[in-house]
Write a protein that holds these residues in place. Sequence first.
Motif, PDB file in Angstrom:
ATOM      1  N   HIS A 140       0.790  -1.232   0.000  1.00  0.00           N
ATOM      2  CA  HIS A 140       0.000   0.000   0.000  1.00  0.00           C
ATOM      3  C   HIS A 140       0.826   1.289   0.000  1.00  0.00           C
ATOM      4  O   HIS A 140       0.701   2.077  -0.918  1.00  0.00           O
ATOM      5  N   HIS A 141       1.660   1.476   1.022  1.00  0.00           N
ATOM      6  CA  HIS A 141       2.224   2.827   1.145  1.00  0.00           C
ATOM      7  C   HIS A 141       3.737   2.863   1.249  1.00  0.00           C
ATOM      8  O   HIS A 141       4.291   2.695   2.332  1.00  0.00           O
ATOM      9  N   HIS A 189      -2.451  -1.215   7.764  1.00  0.00           N
ATOM     10  CA  HIS A 189      -2.753  -0.268   6.706  1.00  0.00           C
ATOM     11  C   HIS A 189      -2.011   1.055   6.871  1.00  0.00           C
ATOM     12  O   HIS A 189      -1.424   1.539   5.924  1.00  0.00           O
ATOM     13  N   LEU A 258      -5.562   5.124   7.562  1.00  0.00           N
ATOM     14  CA  LEU A 258      -4.352   5.825   7.163  1.00  0.00           C
ATOM     15  C   LEU A 258      -3.739   6.553   8.350  1.00  0.00           C
ATOM     16  O   LEU A 258      -4.449   6.962   9.254  1.00  0.00           O
ATOM     17  N   HIS A 350     -11.328   8.628   5.290  1.00  0.00           N
ATOM     18  CA  HIS A 350     -10.191   7.997   4.626  1.00  0.00           C
ATOM     19  C   HIS A 350      -9.168   9.106   4.398  1.00  0.00           C
ATOM     20  O   HIS A 350      -9.519  10.263   4.313  1.00  0.00           O
ATOM     21  N   HIS A 417      -7.556  11.244  -0.467  1.00  0.00           N
ATOM     22  CA  HIS A 417      -6.206  11.607  -0.037  1.00  0.00           C
ATOM     23  C   HIS A 417      -5.820  13.003  -0.523  1.00  0.00           C
ATOM     24  O   HIS A 417      -6.317  13.461  -1.545  1.00  0.00           O
ATOM     25  N   GLY A 457      -7.738   6.852  -6.565  1.00  0.00           N
ATOM     26  CA  GLY A 457      -7.538   6.479  -5.164  1.00  0.00           C
ATOM     27  C   GLY A 457      -6.572   7.463  -4.542  1.00  0.00           C
ATOM     28  O   GLY A 457      -6.937   8.583  -4.185  1.00  0.00           O
ATOM     29  N   HIS A 458      -5.315   7.064  -4.495  1.00  0.00           N
ATOM     30  CA  HIS A 458      -4.323   8.003  -3.978  1.00  0.00           C
ATOM     31  C   HIS A 458      -3.967   9.047  -5.023  1.00  0.00           C
ATOM     32  O   HIS A 458      -4.269   8.900  -6.218  1.00  0.00           O
ATOM     33  N   LYS A 479      -7.946   3.924 -10.129  1.00  0.00           N
ATOM     34  CA  LYS A 479      -8.243   2.505  -9.904  1.00  0.00           C
ATOM     35  C   LYS A 479      -8.780   1.837 -11.161  1.00  0.00           C
ATOM     36  O   LYS A 479      -8.723   0.624 -11.299  1.00  0.00           O
ATOM     37  N   HIS A 520      -1.372   1.603  -4.550  1.00  0.00           N
ATOM     38  CA  HIS A 520      -2.065   2.538  -3.663  1.00  0.00           C
ATOM     39  C   HIS A 520      -1.269   3.829  -3.656  1.00  0.00           C
ATOM     40  O   HIS A 520      -1.389   4.604  -4.581  1.00  0.00           O
TER      41      HIS A 520
HETATM   42 CU1  K7E Z   1      -6.590   4.863   0.005  1.00  0.00          CU
HETATM   43 CU2  K7E Z   1      -4.467   1.584   1.253  1.00  0.00          CU
HETATM   44 CU3  K7E Z   1      -3.847   4.327   1.091  1.00  0.00          CU
HETATM   45 CU4  K7E Z   1      -5.610   2.488  -1.383  1.00  0.00          CU
HETATM   46  S1  K7E Z   1      -5.486   3.216   0.598  1.00  0.00           S
HETATM   47  S2  K7E Z   1      -6.456   4.161  -2.319  1.00  0.00           S
END
Ligand code: K7E
Length: 662
Positions: A140-141, A189, A258, A350, A417, A457-458, A479, A520
């Motif tokens: 993920h990050h 996460h 997050l 989120h 985000h 997403g991000h 996505k 992500h």
């Molecule tokens: Cu929003 Cu795991 Cu950082 Cu995917 S999470 S988008």
Amino acid sequence: MKTWMWRATLAGVVACALGSAGACTNKAEQQAAGQRDTTSLGASADLKTLMAARGLSEADVEAALKTYTPTGKKDEYLIFASGGHSGQILVIGVPSMRQLKTIGVFTPEPWQGYGYGDESNKVLAAGSQGTHSLGWGDVHHPNLSETNGDYDGQFIFVNDKANGRVAVVDLADFMTKQIVANPLVGSDHGGAFVTPNTDYVVETSQYPTPLGREYAPLSDYKDKYRGLAMFWKFDRKKGRIVPEQSWGVELPPYSQDLADAGKKVSDGWVFINSFNTEMATGGTLQGKPAIESGASQNDMDYLHIIDWRKGEQLVNAGKATTMKGIRVLPLQTAAAEGVLTFVGEPKSPHGCDVTPDGAGIVVGGKLDTHGTVYDFAKIKDLIANKKFEGKDAFGVPVLAFKDSIRGQVELGLGPLHTVFDDKGNAYTSLFLESKVAKWSLADLKTLEKLSVHYNIGHILAAEGDTVSPDGKYVVAMNKMSIDRFTPVGPLYPQNFQLVDISGDKMRMIYDLPIGDGEPHYAQMIKADKLHPEKIYPPGTNPYLGGHDPNAVEGGKERITRNGDTVDVYMTAVRSHFVPDQIEVNEGDTVNLHITSTEQAEDQTHGFTIDMYNINLSLEPGKTENVTFKADMPGVYPFYCTEFCSALHLEMTGYMLVKPKGK
Ligand code: K7E
Ligand code: CUA
């Protein structure tokens, strides 16, 4: 710029680039070229024909000019992107959006020989708990190491959500050096976020389980299930996480999400958003509401505010309980001592992003149209004066929402985000609306929205989550790609869209399909901050972090036998292996120690043995060890797997395994 002027300039620039107007060495020349009658320029006429033939607009050509990177020219930035299900990190240049590397992290990576030699196997094996060895990760990050809140280009950390793990990648050679499996949580996460000087790598759990991965029935959810904020201590000199010096804070069984570390004024604090404070556990087969609906009952979940310096003091003062070797500050202690405080956060939150000055925390709400900006100064005051609105079901003090925020910004549908530029703007991804919202941090006003394709997403920006963002570029990490690319079966590529944010308006300038997994987060660092090695000093084992005791120099190659253990000390250099004949007996344990004695840039050899699942990458100077049982009698060619020289095909040899009793 007015369209006609832009058109003229564009023609000039292209003419320059094509060499038709001579070598354009300065802006004046370029402009002069641009003011000429465009139709009289061969290159421009060609360009128009080309544009028409390919159906390109002027905006397309402008985008091409902003991203096209001629051969030999380098990118200004590098993106380190989550490789999603691939378990890897992807390295991508900006503005070219060319993929430069895949770094093997949680998944074996054959080209790098990662997961096919003794030491890399050890790195991967350390990430497996229980009885199943893990062959993938849900990355993920990725987070780059920081010094004073700025990327320093030394390390990158990344989490595996599925298995609750964190990995350390050394950017000296872009190799994974360590995987640390969290023995207490069932998934994570909020990781792998770093504190401003990389003292800690933060990893917070996602789906609550009993700490320590013990069994407890779901009816005991409230009593026995827990979340955890893990503070992995990072030793920069060793380049490793030190579990013995790490610790965690026990959290209620909400789904922590997050996280971000405070910086500057909020240095010393960590913020974690959460959902499912309803503690829904589903039961769809018994006619109970699904978790998604059970978890969406409350108007507010809790932003977790952790004073980690205080937590560290308490842990060092012996207030922690040790579980599976990890010191954990109990929930009650954390709540009573002011280490853990909550404040409400609206509707399916989120994202949790600290502003560059550290003064604000931005939280999105998937089912809210606002971004909420918390005011750290207010939060700190309220905590210091113990001005709480109440307590949650676990005794954690809760701050009043309206007293803790600076304000809210109306963004649109599904804000997730947020990242930042150098002009005081923030950029928030709007998942449901498929847009990037640009807004002003000073007046909390949305300035512009840009459509992206699709369901972002991000979002990332050039150094966009540091204390000093660069501006210039934003990337929408979408996505879905739906109609953007040539169909390749029902599993579609993800879509990274590069956005130029240097002007007043955002402009989309590149689409990069990602076919490796669902990324992500990602971070973008100025390329000149990285100083990777080009060649290893002779005999380096990158996993051992220095000279390998089994490395050999040319001329000292040998095969030794001790009982039924055979050690082969081998060198690889253009275009042969020494030795090139290995004879062992069925049942022998074979230790291969192979050193590349090359010291020339980009001169890599490979090594494989038929049928034994051995596959090594031998970059110049590198030593690899691999141990196996010669349990299949027969004749096994080995060879170099990199086309290294004109006599690459001849870089080969034989391993003979003599059958028992012969
Ligand atoms: Cu929003 Cu795991 Cu950082 Cu995917 S999470 S988008
Ligand atoms: Cu060495 Cu091919």
